[in-house]
Scaffold this active site. Structure first.
Site, PDB file in Angstrom:
ATOM      1  N   CYS A 277      48.980 -44.343  11.899  1.00 20.40           N
ATOM      2  CA  CYS A 277      49.490 -43.314  12.090  1.00 20.40           C
ATOM      3  C   CYS A 277      50.419 -43.773  13.519  1.00 20.40           C
ATOM      4  O   CYS A 277      51.554 -44.415  13.485  1.00 20.40           O
ATOM      5  CB  CYS A 277      48.273 -42.458  12.673  1.00 20.40           C
ATOM      6  SG  CYS A 277      49.251 -40.585  12.802  1.00 20.40           S
TER       7      CYS A 277
ATOM      8  N   HIS B  38      46.058 -41.547   8.134  1.00 18.89           N
ATOM      9  CA  HIS B  38      44.565 -42.590   8.409  1.00 18.89           C
ATOM     10  C   HIS B  38      44.081 -43.109   7.188  1.00 18.89           C
ATOM     11  O   HIS B  38      42.866 -41.885   7.154  1.00 18.89           O
ATOM     12  CB  HIS B  38      44.257 -41.412   9.296  1.00 18.89           C
ATOM     13  CG  HIS B  38      44.403 -41.529  10.506  1.00 18.89           C
ATOM     14  ND1 HIS B  38      44.512 -41.864  12.163  1.00 18.89           N
ATOM     15  CD2 HIS B  38      45.217 -40.144  10.711  1.00 18.89           C
ATOM     16  CE1 HIS B  38      45.088 -41.871  12.616  1.00 18.89           C
ATOM     17  NE2 HIS B  38      45.891 -40.501  12.364  1.00 18.89           N
TER      18      HIS B  38
ATOM     19  N   GLU C 121      41.721 -45.429   8.013  1.00 20.52           N
ATOM     20  CA  GLU C 121      39.949 -44.725   8.574  1.00 20.52           C
ATOM     21  C   GLU C 121      39.037 -43.657   7.251  1.00 20.52           C
ATOM     22  O   GLU C 121      38.158 -43.720   7.750  1.00 20.52           O
ATOM     23  CB  GLU C 121      40.166 -45.688   9.925  1.00 20.52           C
ATOM     24  CG  GLU C 121      40.299 -44.242  10.822  1.00 20.52           C
ATOM     25  CD  GLU C 121      41.638 -44.372  11.039  1.00 20.52           C
ATOM     26  OE1 GLU C 121      42.365 -44.925  10.137  1.00 20.52           O
ATOM     27  OE2 GLU C 121      42.433 -43.755  11.689  1.00 20.52           O
TER      28      GLU C 121
HETATM   29  N1  GLN Z   1      51.148 -39.445  18.018  1.00 19.60           N
HETATM   30  C1  GLN Z   1      51.696 -39.499  17.092  1.00 19.60           C
HETATM   31  C2  GLN Z   1      51.719 -37.986  16.226  1.00 19.60           C
HETATM   32  O1  GLN Z   1      52.144 -37.124  16.668  1.00 19.60           O
HETATM   33  C3  GLN Z   1      50.843 -40.076  15.934  1.00 19.60           C
HETATM   34  C4  GLN Z   1      49.485 -39.579  16.056  1.00 19.60           C
HETATM   35  C5  GLN Z   1      48.494 -40.588  15.339  1.00 19.60           C
HETATM   36  O2  GLN Z   1      48.271 -40.961  15.611  1.00 19.60           O
HETATM   37  N2  GLN Z   1      47.049 -39.452  14.864  1.00 19.60           N
HETATM   38  O3  GLN Z   1      52.776 -38.073  15.313  1.00 19.60           O
END
Ligand code: GLN
Length: 553
Positions: A395, A526, A528
């Site tokens: 992410c 994600h 994970e």
């Molecule tokens: N801060 C980034 C976003 O909002 C990544 C979010 C995250 O890693 N879950 O897009």
């Protein structure tokens, strides 16, 4: 009230905590799910969090641990992650409940005149909403048993309504409902012996709600001896066989195996008036859990993160699913992971320090928000790219990998994310258009791009090879994305967007070709959150394989 003779309906197990929190009620709940499924039963697991937040999404991970996102997009507690991992299946939004959710429904109903002009009160109205939600979850998916974990400890103000809801369900279905109390037995160092008294008090407290535990899971640093088992049995009115010893373990995956040594699943079946089922089949689980102990080769993984200020205990909670996903793929490759926490901020204040990454087999930048340590993370990503050390970005880790590539390879020197610099002249990562409106209105709760979305993979890419298929579905939690205006320039400079939304608007995976780097890949989703003990995640496995190949270089 007429009492049914035979238990006939859906079965419920309520898990409550005695003495103190943090003693592993969630793992006991997940383990009950595991051992009962191993008997061939269809089991559902439910978590109740008694706080007033409507979901876990607005909580800081250092306060509350990781936010676990379901396919549906609901932001939940990390226990839900353990439940999915132990059960090896997806759970639904109905399997999670907070007081915020419950009260919101009741208050909205009141506003719509749904209570027909009556007083609206905690009892019966709020409690009945809880009962309804528990029954509604039980009706989904043809399950036979629901294990419900009631968060908090006996005696808390906040979970009293939930215990009363459970009492009521038991009262109406006495042969279909049991209570399991997970309690703590301290061994004070000055005395050197295990004390049962706090647990006795906890049971009395539970009795004062009109509830008698059927089982006690005795959590402690040591196993429970026969003498104390009998003492607890007499004082707490619980069959000594129903008092299960649960000493500390090195690996949570041993818990289902340990409680089965006391035949917990068999005793629970009997207590629920269920017919004897097949013996618990835990063979595959046993093989998996054994990997945590055998002292074979290791793989050394560095996680460059930011939640370092509150101590290691909380830190590992904040990245729980990432740690577990690494374990599953490492075990799958017959190695043990050695995970190191690397402070992103230190790479910011002392850029030379990134050279320590040469000692790692692989490096991960996990999900995150905000400015803290961001330039340090970018320094780390540059180092592993230039030194061909396997890299996996999750992410934020994918967004920062894109920014690093833009700045140092594609010549887009001012590249940044508008999350940190809203006026950057090169917004390579920018807010999703529908998100901008929500943020402007301070509509933060449950409003990110959340949950499962489909993604299409480019043939022949590293991602495609890892998954072995073209269409995948993964879970998301973000507000920002790769800006489409920069895609052409990034691609020309060699970055491959090997996974996109089916309409090709959203970039889901960025990677470098094998000829350029052994493994440099980031995902906007994600992965994970979908890694399971018996079903390791293909991208984590590909990363661990690359890290093992890199070992010794
Ligand atoms: N801060 C980034 C976003 O909002 C990544 C979010 C995250 O890693 N879950 O897009």
């Amino acid at each position: 009230m007429a009492r049914k003779k035979e238990g006939s309906g859906h079965k419920y197990i309520f898990v409550v905590g005695g003495v103190m929190s943090g003693v592993g009620k969630g793992i006991v709940t997940a383990s009950l799910g595991k051992i009962l499924s191993a008997r061939g039963l269809k089991v559902n697991l439910m978590k109740i969090d008694p706080y007033l937040n409507v979901d876990a999404g607005t909580m800081n991970p250092t306060e509350h641990g990781e936010v676990f996102v379901l396919d549906s997009g609901l932001e939940t507690d990390q226990d839900m992650g353990n439940y999915e991992r132990f059960l090896n299946r997806d759970l639904g939004p109905e399997d999670y409940m907070t007081s915020g959710m419950v009260y919101k429904t009741v208050i909205e109903r009141e506003r719509n005149l749904g209570y027909g002009g009556k007083f609206v009160e905690a009892i019966p109205h709020v409690r009945d909403e809880i009962v309804e939600r528990i029954h509604a979850a039980a009706k989904i998916g043809g399950t036979e048993v629901t294990v419900v974990e009631i968060g908090g400890t006996i005696g808390d103000f906040q979970n009293a309504l939930y215990i009363d809801a459970a009492r009521l369900i038991h009262l109406k279905n006495p042969n279909d409902v049991i209570f399991v109390m997970v309690s703590y037995l301290p061994v004070p160092s000055t005395i050197g012996e295990m004390k049962t008294r706090p647990t006795q008090h906890a049971v009395r407290e539970l009795n004062s709600y009109g509830v008698q535990p059927d089982f006690i899971v005795a959590r402690s640093t040591h196993p429970l001896d026969q003498k104390r088992k009998e003492k607890l049995a007499i004082w707490c009115n619980v069959d000594p066989d129903h008092i299960i010893s649960a000493p500390d373990v090195d690996s949570i995956y041993d818990v289902p195996l340990n409680v089965e040594r006391d035949n917990l699943s068999g005793l629970v079946l009997e207590a629920l008036n269920l017919e004897e089922k097949q013996p618990a089949d835990l063979q595959e689980w046993k093989e998996f859990a054994g990997h945590a102990h055998n002292g074979k080769k290791t793989v050394k993984i560095g996680i460059v993160g930011k939640y370092f200020d509150t101590g290691d205990f909380v830190l590992s909670d904040a990245y729980l699913s990432v740690i577990e996903a690494i374990k599953y793929s490492a075990f799958d490759q017959d190695v043990k992971p050695e995970i190191h926490w690397l402070n992103a901020k230190s790479y910011q204040t002392d850029p030379e320090k990134v050279s320590e990454l040469k000692d790692y087999d692989g490096v991960i930048v996990p999900g995150g928000f905000g400015e803290s340590g961001i330039e340090g993370k970018i320094n780390a990503i540059r180092y592993v790219r230039e030194h061909k050390i396997p890299y996996f970005g999750l992410c934020y880790g994918m967004q920062l990998m894109t920014i690093e590539y833009a700045r140092h390879v594609a010549g887009i020197h001012g590249a940044h994310t508008t999350e940190i610099d809203p006026d950057t002249k090169d917004p390579v990562i920018m807010i999703l258009p529908e998100q901008a409106e929500k943020v402007a209105k301070k509509d933060y709760g449950g409003s990110m791009r959340l949950g499962a979305y489909p993604c299409e993979l480019q043939k022949g890419s590293i991602a495609h090879e890892a998954y072995g298929k073209k269409e995948i579905s993964e879970r998301h939690r973000h507000r920002y994305e790769v800006n489409p205006d920069y895609i052409e320039r990034l691609e020309k400079a060699g970055l491959v967007f090997s996974g996109t939304s089916p309409d090709k608007h959203l970039m889901e995976i960025a990677e470098l070709p094998r000829e350029v780097h052994p493994f440099m890949l980031g995902s906007q989703f994600h992965p994970e959150l979908k890694a399971r003990p018996l079903d390791p995640h293909p991208l984590f496995t590909a990363f661990i394989k690359a890290s093992l190949e890199h070992q010794g270089h």
